[in-house]
Design a protein around this motif. Structure first.
Motif, PDB file in Angstrom:
ATOM      1  N   ASN A  27       0.828  -1.195   0.000  1.00 14.86           N
ATOM      2  CA  ASN A  27       0.000   0.000   0.000  1.00 14.86           C
ATOM      3  C   ASN A  27       0.874   1.262   0.000  1.00 14.86           C
ATOM      4  O   ASN A  27       0.593   2.222  -0.719  1.00 14.86           O
ATOM      5  CB  ASN A  27      -0.917  -0.025   1.227  1.00 14.86           C
ATOM      6  CG  ASN A  27      -1.797   1.184   1.293  1.00 14.86           C
ATOM      7  OD1 ASN A  27      -2.484   1.498   0.346  1.00 14.86           O
ATOM      8  ND2 ASN A  27      -1.746   1.862   2.417  1.00 14.86           N
ATOM      9  N   THR A  28       1.926   1.239   0.781  1.00 19.59           N
ATOM     10  CA  THR A  28       2.848   2.379   0.820  1.00 19.59           C
ATOM     11  C   THR A  28       3.493   2.591  -0.545  1.00 19.59           C
ATOM     12  O   THR A  28       3.578   3.728  -1.021  1.00 19.59           O
ATOM     13  CB  THR A  28       3.927   2.159   1.904  1.00 19.59           C
ATOM     14  OG1 THR A  28       3.281   2.011   3.168  1.00 19.59           O
ATOM     15  CG2 THR A  28       4.900   3.318   1.958  1.00 19.59           C
ATOM     16  N   VAL A  30       2.315   1.645  -3.516  1.00 18.84           N
ATOM     17  CA  VAL A  30       1.279   2.132  -4.440  1.00 18.84           C
ATOM     18  C   VAL A  30       1.039   3.617  -4.229  1.00 18.84           C
ATOM     19  O   VAL A  30       1.020   4.406  -5.187  1.00 18.84           O
ATOM     20  CB  VAL A  30      -0.039   1.332  -4.275  1.00 18.84           C
ATOM     21  CG1 VAL A  30      -1.203   2.027  -4.969  1.00 18.84           C
ATOM     22  CG2 VAL A  30       0.130  -0.082  -4.800  1.00 18.84           C
ATOM     23  N   THR A  31       0.858   4.012  -2.975  1.00 18.13           N
ATOM     24  CA  THR A  31       0.587   5.413  -2.654  1.00 18.13           C
ATOM     25  C   THR A  31       1.711   6.318  -3.154  1.00 18.13           C
ATOM     26  O   THR A  31       1.462   7.321  -3.832  1.00 18.13           O
ATOM     27  CB  THR A  31       0.399   5.593  -1.133  1.00 18.13           C
ATOM     28  OG1 THR A  31      -0.685   4.776  -0.697  1.00 18.13           O
ATOM     29  CG2 THR A  31       0.122   7.041  -0.766  1.00 18.13           C
ATOM     30  N   CYS A  33       4.055   5.685  -5.422  1.00 19.55           N
ATOM     31  CA  CYS A  33       4.169   5.649  -6.888  1.00 19.55           C
ATOM     32  C   CYS A  33       3.110   6.521  -7.553  1.00 19.55           C
ATOM     33  O   CYS A  33       3.413   7.260  -8.500  1.00 19.55           O
ATOM     34  CB  CYS A  33       4.073   4.215  -7.404  1.00 19.55           C
ATOM     35  SG  CYS A  33       5.559   3.240  -7.102  1.00 19.55           S
ATOM     36  N   GLY A  53      -2.987   9.850  -4.482  1.00 23.54           N
ATOM     37  CA  GLY A  53      -2.165   8.735  -4.028  1.00 23.54           C
ATOM     38  C   GLY A  53      -2.781   8.023  -2.834  1.00 23.54           C
ATOM     39  O   GLY A  53      -2.839   6.790  -2.783  1.00 23.54           O
ATOM     40  N   TYR A  54      -3.271   8.794  -1.859  1.00 25.07           N
ATOM     41  CA  TYR A  54      -3.872   8.181  -0.676  1.00 25.07           C
ATOM     42  C   TYR A  54      -5.193   7.484  -1.001  1.00 25.07           C
ATOM     43  O   TYR A  54      -5.488   6.428  -0.449  1.00 25.07           O
ATOM     44  CB  TYR A  54      -4.027   9.203   0.453  1.00 25.07           C
ATOM     45  CG  TYR A  54      -2.786   9.247   1.305  1.00 25.07           C
ATOM     46  CD1 TYR A  54      -2.654   8.438   2.424  1.00 25.07           C
ATOM     47  CD2 TYR A  54      -1.713  10.057   0.958  1.00 25.07           C
ATOM     48  CE1 TYR A  54      -1.501   8.445   3.183  1.00 25.07           C
ATOM     49  CE2 TYR A  54      -0.555  10.076   1.706  1.00 25.07           C
ATOM     50  CZ  TYR A  54      -0.451   9.268   2.831  1.00 25.07           C
ATOM     51  OH  TYR A  54       0.693   9.274   3.563  1.00 25.07           O
ATOM     52  N   CYS A  56      -5.891   6.039  -3.844  1.00 23.64           N
ATOM     53  CA  CYS A  56      -5.485   4.782  -4.491  1.00 23.64           C
ATOM     54  C   CYS A  56      -4.943   3.793  -3.459  1.00 23.64           C
ATOM     55  O   CYS A  56      -5.223   2.596  -3.535  1.00 23.64           O
ATOM     56  CB  CYS A  56      -4.434   5.051  -5.563  1.00 23.64           C
ATOM     57  SG  CYS A  56      -5.092   5.918  -7.002  1.00 23.64           S
ATOM     58  N   GLY A  57      -4.193   4.289  -2.500  1.00 25.90           N
ATOM     59  CA  GLY A  57      -3.655   3.436  -1.451  1.00 25.90           C
ATOM     60  C   GLY A  57      -4.739   2.801  -0.600  1.00 25.90           C
ATOM     61  O   GLY A  57      -4.683   1.607  -0.280  1.00 25.90           O
ATOM     62  N   ASN A  60      -6.537   0.169  -2.703  1.00 25.32           N
ATOM     63  CA  ASN A  60      -5.652  -0.990  -2.802  1.00 25.32           C
ATOM     64  C   ASN A  60      -5.685  -1.795  -1.498  1.00 25.32           C
ATOM     65  O   ASN A  60      -5.838  -3.018  -1.508  1.00 25.32           O
ATOM     66  CB  ASN A  60      -4.220  -0.513  -3.105  1.00 25.32           C
ATOM     67  CG  ASN A  60      -3.227  -1.642  -3.112  1.00 25.32           C
ATOM     68  OD1 ASN A  60      -3.219  -2.475  -3.999  1.00 25.32           O
ATOM     69  ND2 ASN A  60      -2.368  -1.671  -2.098  1.00 25.32           N
ATOM     70  N   SER A  61      -5.562  -1.103  -0.390  1.00 25.70           N
ATOM     71  CA  SER A  61      -5.546  -1.757   0.917  1.00 25.70           C
ATOM     72  C   SER A  61      -6.858  -2.491   1.191  1.00 25.70           C
ATOM     73  O   SER A  61      -6.855  -3.638   1.655  1.00 25.70           O
ATOM     74  CB  SER A  61      -5.292  -0.706   2.006  1.00 25.70           C
ATOM     75  OG  SER A  61      -5.220  -1.315   3.273  1.00 25.70           O
TER      76      SER A  61
END
Length: 148
Positions: A27-28, A30-31, A33, A53-54, A56-57, A60-61
């Motif tokens: 997750n970190t 992805v965020t 990137c 970014g957050y 998306c993170g 994803n999480s």
């Protein structure tokens, strides 16, 4: 027999937590990137890039935790709402931890030079806050969001 079952449950819980931690690392990545791509490659405002970014993170999480860590078959919408509530509650607990340690203890005077950087009391408080967030969010998701 009970001891064998307890041992198996303990191993399953440990494996589940390890999976949860792996999702956190992913997750970190992805965020960060997404923030980098939005800000540096596309040219989006840094604050907007951070928010994207957050988002998306968190998405994803949620997906990895639902489908891989906790293997939940519950309703997506209901679990997503619980997941978001948990994120904000646990973030608040983390923020309170960092604030208390940084401004209400002697940790605020801590500073040590390590190679090419300085580790401050705020840095230590942030690390402790991240551990608090990880543990509280795992427990929250296990007993509230994805209970089963």
């Amino acid at each position: 027999m009970i001891k064998i079952i307890d041992n198996l449950k303990s191993r399953q819980s440990l494996l589940q937590f390890v999976k949860y931690a792996c999702v956190g690392v992913m997750n970190t990545v992805v965020t960060l990137c997404v923030i980098y791509i939005c800000k540096s490659l596309i040219g989006i405002n840094p604050l907007v890039s951070n928010a994207i970014g957050y988002v998306c993170g968190v998405i994803n999480s949620f997906l990895w935790n639902k489908n891989w860590v906790f293997k939940s078959s519950g309703n997506y919408a209901a679990e997503a709402v619980k997941f978001l509530v948990g994120f904000f509650v646990c973030y608040g607990i983390q923020l309170l931890t960092v604030w208390l340690l940084s401004y209400k203890t002697d940790l605020k005077y801590f500073e040590i030079d390590i190679l090419v950087f300085t580790l401050s009391g705020y840095g230590v408080a942030t690390l402790i806050g991240n551990v608090v967030y990880t543990l509280t969010n795992y427990v929250y998701n296990k007993i509230v969001t994805f209970r089963g």
